[in-house]
Motif scaffolding. Structure first.
Motif, PDB file in Angstrom:
ATOM      1  N   LEU A   1       0.775  -1.191   0.205  1.00 54.12           N
ATOM      2  CA  LEU A   1      -0.017   0.023  -0.053  1.00 54.12           C
ATOM      3  C   LEU A   1       1.065   1.314  -0.033  1.00 54.12           C
ATOM      4  CD1 LEU A   1      -2.922  -1.126   2.585  1.00 54.12           C
ATOM      5  CD2 LEU A   1      -3.173  -0.578   0.069  1.00 54.12           C
ATOM      6  N   LEU A   2       2.046   1.364   0.882  1.00 49.19           N
ATOM      7  CA  LEU A   2       2.790   2.256   0.764  1.00 49.19           C
ATOM      8  C   LEU A   2       3.303   2.746  -0.634  1.00 49.19           C
ATOM      9  CD1 LEU A   2       4.739   1.657   4.303  1.00 49.19           C
ATOM     10  CD2 LEU A   2       2.858   3.337   3.805  1.00 49.19           C
ATOM     11  N   ASP A   3       4.028   1.482  -1.432  1.00 54.54           N
ATOM     12  CA  ASP A   3       4.594   1.678  -2.351  1.00 54.54           C
ATOM     13  C   ASP A   3       3.564   2.373  -3.575  1.00 54.54           C
ATOM     14  OD1 ASP A   3       7.097   1.220  -1.249  1.00 54.54           O
ATOM     15  OD2 ASP A   3       6.931  -1.001  -1.717  1.00 54.54           O
ATOM     16  N   GLY A   4       2.358   1.626  -3.329  1.00 51.76           N
ATOM     17  CA  GLY A   4       1.292   1.840  -4.283  1.00 51.76           C
ATOM     18  C   GLY A   4       0.909   3.598  -4.501  1.00 51.76           C
ATOM     19  N   HIS A   5       1.274   4.047  -3.071  1.00 50.70           N
ATOM     20  CA  HIS A   5       0.810   5.441  -2.895  1.00 50.70           C
ATOM     21  C   HIS A   5       1.923   6.474  -3.585  1.00 50.70           C
ATOM     22  CE1 HIS A   5      -1.592   8.733  -0.936  1.00 50.70           C
ATOM     23  NE2 HIS A   5      -0.505   9.080  -0.487  1.00 50.70           N
ATOM     24  N   ARG A   6       2.969   5.859  -3.898  1.00 46.62           N
ATOM     25  CA  ARG A   6       4.001   6.781  -4.832  1.00 46.62           C
ATOM     26  C   ARG A   6       3.118   7.209  -5.831  1.00 46.62           C
ATOM     27  NH1 ARG A   6       8.958   2.632  -5.076  1.00 46.62           N
ATOM     28  NH2 ARG A   6       7.215   1.540  -5.908  1.00 46.62           N
ATOM     29  N   PRO A   7       3.582   8.802  -6.235  1.00 44.24           N
ATOM     30  CA  PRO A   7       4.729   9.443  -5.826  1.00 44.24           C
ATOM     31  C   PRO A   7       4.583  10.509  -4.555  1.00 44.24           C
ATOM     32  CG  PRO A   7       3.566  10.615  -7.758  1.00 44.24           C
ATOM     33  CD  PRO A   7       2.872   9.492  -7.477  1.00 44.24           C
ATOM     34  N   TYR A   8       3.442   9.981  -3.863  1.00 47.34           N
ATOM     35  CA  TYR A   8       3.355  10.638  -2.495  1.00 47.34           C
ATOM     36  C   TYR A   8       3.842  10.202  -1.400  1.00 47.34           C
ATOM     37  CZ  TYR A   8       0.031  12.385  -6.092  1.00 47.34           C
ATOM     38  OH  TYR A   8      -0.476  12.889  -7.180  1.00 47.34           O
ATOM     39  N   PRO A   9       4.285  10.774  -0.410  1.00 42.81           N
ATOM     40  CA  PRO A   9       4.669  10.070   0.807  1.00 42.81           C
ATOM     41  C   PRO A   9       3.710   9.374   1.771  1.00 42.81           C
ATOM     42  CG  PRO A   9       5.019  12.505   1.000  1.00 42.81           C
ATOM     43  CD  PRO A   9       4.205  12.271  -0.235  1.00 42.81           C
ATOM     44  N   ALA A  10       3.913   8.140   2.386  1.00 39.98           N
ATOM     45  CA  ALA A  10       3.006   7.440   3.181  1.00 39.98           C
ATOM     46  C   ALA A  10       3.617   6.974   4.188  1.00 39.98           C
ATOM     47  CB  ALA A  10       2.237   6.411   2.132  1.00 39.98           C
ATOM     48  N   ILE A  11       3.317   6.719   5.432  1.00 35.10           N
ATOM     49  CA  ILE A  11       3.610   6.080   6.405  1.00 35.10           C
ATOM     50  C   ILE A  11       2.914   5.135   7.251  1.00 35.10           C
ATOM     51  CG2 ILE A  11       5.515   7.831   6.787  1.00 35.10           C
ATOM     52  CD1 ILE A  11       3.568   8.981   9.047  1.00 35.10           C
ATOM     53  N   VAL A  12       3.473   4.104   7.994  1.00 34.51           N
ATOM     54  CA  VAL A  12       2.721   3.437   9.022  1.00 34.51           C
ATOM     55  C   VAL A  12       3.195   3.637  10.435  1.00 34.51           C
ATOM     56  CG1 VAL A  12       2.069   0.992   9.620  1.00 34.51           C
ATOM     57  CG2 VAL A  12       2.106   1.507   7.449  1.00 34.51           C
ATOM     58  N   VAL A  13       2.349   3.939  11.283  1.00 35.32           N
ATOM     59  CA  VAL A  13       2.747   4.401  12.687  1.00 35.32           C
ATOM     60  C   VAL A  13       1.762   3.411  13.787  1.00 35.32           C
ATOM     61  CG1 VAL A  13       3.471   6.509  12.175  1.00 35.32           C
ATOM     62  CG2 VAL A  13       1.103   5.999  13.003  1.00 35.32           C
ATOM     63  N   ASP A  14       2.670   3.431  14.840  1.00 36.43           N
ATOM     64  CA  ASP A  14       1.655   2.577  15.895  1.00 36.43           C
ATOM     65  C   ASP A  14       0.835   3.465  16.830  1.00 36.43           C
ATOM     66  OD1 ASP A  14       3.436   3.817  17.815  1.00 36.43           O
ATOM     67  OD2 ASP A  14       4.540   1.961  18.254  1.00 36.43           O
ATOM     68  N   LYS A  15       0.255   3.091  17.841  1.00 33.87           N
ATOM     69  CA  LYS A  15      -0.670   3.949  18.615  1.00 33.87           C
ATOM     70  C   LYS A  15       0.203   5.078  19.147  1.00 33.87           C
ATOM     71  CE  LYS A  15      -3.152   3.628  23.089  1.00 33.87           C
ATOM     72  NZ  LYS A  15      -3.646   2.837  24.296  1.00 33.87           N
ATOM     73  N   TYR A  16       1.471   5.055  19.548  1.00 31.75           N
ATOM     74  CA  TYR A  16       2.224   6.339  19.963  1.00 31.75           C
ATOM     75  C   TYR A  16       2.915   6.987  18.889  1.00 31.75           C
ATOM     76  CZ  TYR A  16       0.887   3.563  24.278  1.00 31.75           C
ATOM     77  OH  TYR A  16       0.189   2.847  24.982  1.00 31.75           O
ATOM     78  N   GLY A  17       2.748   6.920  17.763  1.00 35.11           N
ATOM     79  CA  GLY A  17       3.265   7.549  16.640  1.00 35.11           C
ATOM     80  C   GLY A  17       4.667   7.017  16.341  1.00 35.11           C
ATOM     81  N   THR A  18       4.955   5.793  16.768  1.00 33.77           N
ATOM     82  CA  THR A  18       6.582   5.416  16.386  1.00 33.77           C
ATOM     83  C   THR A  18       6.107   4.998  15.036  1.00 33.77           C
ATOM     84  OG1 THR A  18       6.760   4.792  18.781  1.00 33.77           O
ATOM     85  CG2 THR A  18       8.040   3.739  17.093  1.00 33.77           C
ATOM     86  N   LEU A  19       7.287   5.182  14.162  1.00 31.82           N
ATOM     87  CA  LEU A  19       7.209   4.819  12.851  1.00 31.82           C
ATOM     88  C   LEU A  19       7.764   3.483  12.584  1.00 31.82           C
ATOM     89  CD1 LEU A  19       7.273   5.924   9.921  1.00 31.82           C
ATOM     90  CD2 LEU A  19       9.668   6.242  10.001  1.00 31.82           C
ATOM     91  N   VAL A  20       6.696   2.650  11.907  1.00 36.41           N
ATOM     92  CA  VAL A  20       6.887   1.209  11.663  1.00 36.41           C
ATOM     93  C   VAL A  20       7.357   1.175  10.345  1.00 36.41           C
ATOM     94  CG1 VAL A  20       5.638  -1.053  11.465  1.00 36.41           C
ATOM     95  CG2 VAL A  20       5.207   0.579  13.307  1.00 36.41           C
ATOM     96  N   ALA A  21       6.812   1.884   9.319  1.00 35.66           N
ATOM     97  CA  ALA A  21       7.187   1.648   7.707  1.00 35.66           C
ATOM     98  C   ALA A  21       6.877   3.030   7.008  1.00 35.66           C
ATOM     99  CB  ALA A  21       6.445   0.500   7.202  1.00 35.66           C
ATOM    100  N   HIS A  22       7.581   3.149   5.920  1.00 30.89           N
ATOM    101  CA  HIS A  22       7.191   4.339   4.941  1.00 30.89           C
ATOM    102  C   HIS A  22       7.731   3.844   3.637  1.00 30.89           C
ATOM    103  CE1 HIS A  22      11.709   5.016   5.054  1.00 30.89           C
ATOM    104  NE2 HIS A  22      11.612   4.778   6.161  1.00 30.89           N
TER     105      HIS A  22
END
Length: 254
Positions: A95-116
């Motif tokens: 999903l992240l890669d499919g959103h290119r050319p725009y930025p996208a991230i995955v975070v947990d409950k506390y805003g910790t970066l999981v993937a991008h």
């Protein structure tokens, strides 16, 4: 059972439900709810689960209510490095890669970066390297004076958006760690002010300086609505979308 009684009453009050409203949602009687809140009735496991669902508690808090009633948690909490979560994380990366050319991230409950995806670098130009080291917190990254904040033209509006969202989440589901994070973030931003003129009426775009020019980005958040694992239920996919044609063109939209 006293702990369960107190927890039930607290959650019901926090959700602003009467005993009758909760009883109707949970398929029981007001009398039974009253007895449970006074510790006069010992609920079965199924009733605790129904009550937790009726209160719309997150899975972590449902487990807490089960523990308070003397039952083992129903919902597993799998660590992100567990192989069983690989299909979920792989799907999110697609999903992240499919959103290119725009930025996208995955975070947990506390805003910790999981993937991008690889366009995340558009957001992080010039930020202090320490803020990007794992575990990277994207909320801190956004508002910290050595993070994105100096490049955000409408920092007051954008900070208000982040802080209000976090405040609402804490009000709905109290969490000491989130409260500490909120207090930290509030120390980074100026005092709240009225929304700036010219912002979009239906959403707040972040206006961000970049090597591509000024970008105006809206955000959308996606969650796993049917998750039955605590970790998965707390993951959020945040996608950044162009708020105007100039931003879309700068980011290389076809």
């Amino acid at each position: 059972m006293e702990t369960f009684a107190i927890a039930l009453r607290d959650w019901r009050t926090r959700r602003r439900l009467s005993q009758l409203e909760l009883a109707l949602r949970a398929g029981t009687t007001q009398r039974h709810v009253s007895f449970m809140e006074r510790g006069r009735s010992v609920p079965g496991r199924g009733m605790v689960v129904r009550v937790a669902e009726s209160l719309e508690l997150p899975l972590r808090e449902r487990n807490g209510l089960l523990l308070a009633a003397g039952y083992a948690p129903s919902y597993p909490e799998t660590t992100l490095d567990d192989p069983r979560l690989r299909p979920i994380l792989d799907g999110m990366q697609r999903l992240l890669d499919g959103h290119r050319p725009y930025p996208a991230i995955v975070v947990d409950k506390y805003g910790t970066l999981v993937a991008h995806n690889d366009r995340f670098t558009v957001l992080t130009e010039g930020v202090d390297a320490d803020l990007l080291r794992a575990p990277c917190n994207v909320l801190r990254l956004a508002l910290h004076p050595r993070g994105m904040a100096p490049r955000i033209h409408n920092l007051g509006d954008w900070a208000r958006h982040i802080l209000e969202r976090l405040t609402q989440e804490i009000a709905r589901t109290p969490d000491d760690r989130l409260s500490e994070l909120l207090a930290e973030l509030e120390g980074y931003v100026p005092a709240p002010s009225l929304p700036e003129d010219g912002h979009l009426g239906f959403a707040v775009p972040v206006r961000l300086s970049s090597s591509l020019g000024e970008l105006r980005l809206l955000t959308a958040i996606t969650t796993f609505a049917t998750a039955v694992d605590v970790t998965v239920s707390e993951l959020k996919l945040e996608t950044f979308l162009p708020a105007d044609d100039a931003t879309a063109a700068a980011l290389g939209a076809p």
